[in-house]
Write an enzyme that holds these catalytic residues in place. Structure first.
Site, short mmCIF file in Angstrom:
data_model
loop_
_atom_site.label_atom_id
_atom_site.label_comp_id
_atom_site.label_asym_id
_atom_site.label_seq_id
_atom_site.Cartn_x
_atom_site.Cartn_y
_atom_site.Cartn_z
N ARG A 140 -22.82 -15.56 32.05
CA ARG A 140 -22.48 -15.19 30.63
C ARG A 140 -20.89 -14.82 30.24
NH1 ARG A 140 -27.60 -12.99 27.72
NH2 ARG A 140 -26.86 -13.40 25.88
N HIS A 183 -35.54 -8.63 28.13
CA HIS A 183 -36.07 -9.64 27.36
C HIS A 183 -37.49 -8.82 28.43
CE1 HIS A 183 -33.06 -12.06 27.21
NE2 HIS A 183 -33.50 -12.31 25.94
N ASP A 253 -30.37 -6.82 18.13
CA ASP A 253 -30.99 -7.66 19.01
C ASP A 253 -32.08 -7.51 18.66
OD1 ASP A 253 -30.61 -9.68 20.74
OD2 ASP A 253 -29.49 -8.35 22.92
#
Length: 346
Positions: A140, A183, A253
């Protein structure tokens, strides 16, 4: 509330709106909607969904994580499957100007396709450095060199802007060094502030006015603050706003992620992020819990939304009239961008 954005961005349950969705979208503390792959069946359904959201609140900001590579929510029914940004970095190492040209084309394709389906903003570009040790970042990242990241991101942002879309750099000040995936765990980056500012945070400085929004990561930098960056006044207010003079919008986030759950409730996390300096907080994949946050924030109104925060968010709305899909796919600029993408990265 007509012209103000509430400080919460949440998602909806499925591919069409439920009565519960409509109630949450109409809540004065709601300011935006984030969509995921589970909200997508085909383009006609997506357009119907974004139209339905706007019918509830015309001024809601509709966003998606649509970067290219493995983070691209809509990939079928005409959507171009976009390359990972690391591919552009590899191309840079062979041909600098072709890489910047292609980055602009990719940005234009990305934004124009989303806008044709009623979406205002993609949370892109990733400005993390490609150290090769963060699995959640991986390809990414554009590149290891912050100068290359900056110039490729600026070219991508130019393509977004040509289609009337703003941008959002993430994950400030940098998620590339920390190995854990926020996460599911709490990433730690124990480097000193000087090292982070001298490399990872540089794209946020160098991009200057071309960066419309930023998203701090759920990474803890213990030599700077014991709190993750998105909950830290030091990172958001003193460094991003103060030292780097960043004037754009700041998003948290996803507050549902493990690294954001510092033993408190979602509402406590939302308040902490807003008080640290975030303009809008994201609560993903649990709409019922998000509604409790909306109600708790409303109870402390009129502290939220702050007028300045609402103004910064409002500036992220898509600009100009979007082309419908049937017009877009015949447009010369779109066809040129597609031809370039196919010729360089077949």
């Amino acid at each position: 509330m007509k012209n103000l954005h509430g400080p919460v961005m949440l998602d909806v349950v499925g591919k069409t709106l439920t009565e519960d969705d409509v109630r949450r979208l109409a809540h004065p503390m709601t300011g935006g909607v984030i969509l995921f792959a589970r909200h997508y069946e085909n383009r006609a359904q997506l357009v119907a969904l974004t139209d339905a959201i706007r019918a509830v609140r015309e001024n809601l900001l509709i966003a998606v994580d649509h970067e290219g590579g493995r983070v691209q929510r809509f990939r079928t029914d005409g959507f171009t499957v976009l390359p990972a940004m690391g591919r552009l970095g590899e191309l840079w190492d062979k041909d600098v100007l072709l890489a910047t040209k292609l980055a602009t084309a990719v940005g234009y394709i990305l934004a124009s396709e989303l806008r044709a389906c009623g979406i205002d903003l993609s949370f892109t570009p990733v400005l993390d450095l490609g150290y090769g040790q963060s699995k959640v970042v991986g390809d990414r990242a554009f590149h290891r060199d912050p100068r290359v990241v900056t110039l490729l991101a600026k070219s991508l942002n130019h393509g977004l802007a040509l289609a009337g879309m703003a941008n959002c750099g993430k994950h400030f000040p940098g998620h590339g060094w920390a190995q854990a995936d926020s996460h599911v765990a709490v990433p730690i980056d124990d480097r000193p502030l000087e090292a982070i500012l001298g490399e990872d945070a540089m794209p946020y400085d160098w991009l200057g006015l071309s960066l419309a929004a930023a998203m701090p990561g759920h990474v803890i930098y213990p030599k700077v603050d014991s709190k993750p960056a998105g909950f830290s006044r030091i990172w958001v207010q003193e460094i991003l706003r103060g030292k780097l003079r960043f004037a754009g919008a700041v998003f948290s986030d996803d507050l549902s992620m493990e690294a954001a759950r510092q033993g408190g409730t979602l509402a406590e996390g939302a308040r902490a992020a807003l008080e640290a300096g975030c303009d809008m907080v994201l609560i993903c994949n649990q709409p019922d819990e998000a509604e409790k946050v909306l109600d708790e924030l409303r109870a402390v109104a009129p502290r939220y939304p702050a007028k300045e925060a609402a103004r910064r968010i409002r500036r992220l709305k898509a600009r100009g009239k979007a082309l419908r899909w049937d017009r877009l796919i015949a447009e010369p600029a779109y066809l040129s961008a597609q031809a370039l993408l196919r010729s360089v990265l077949p």
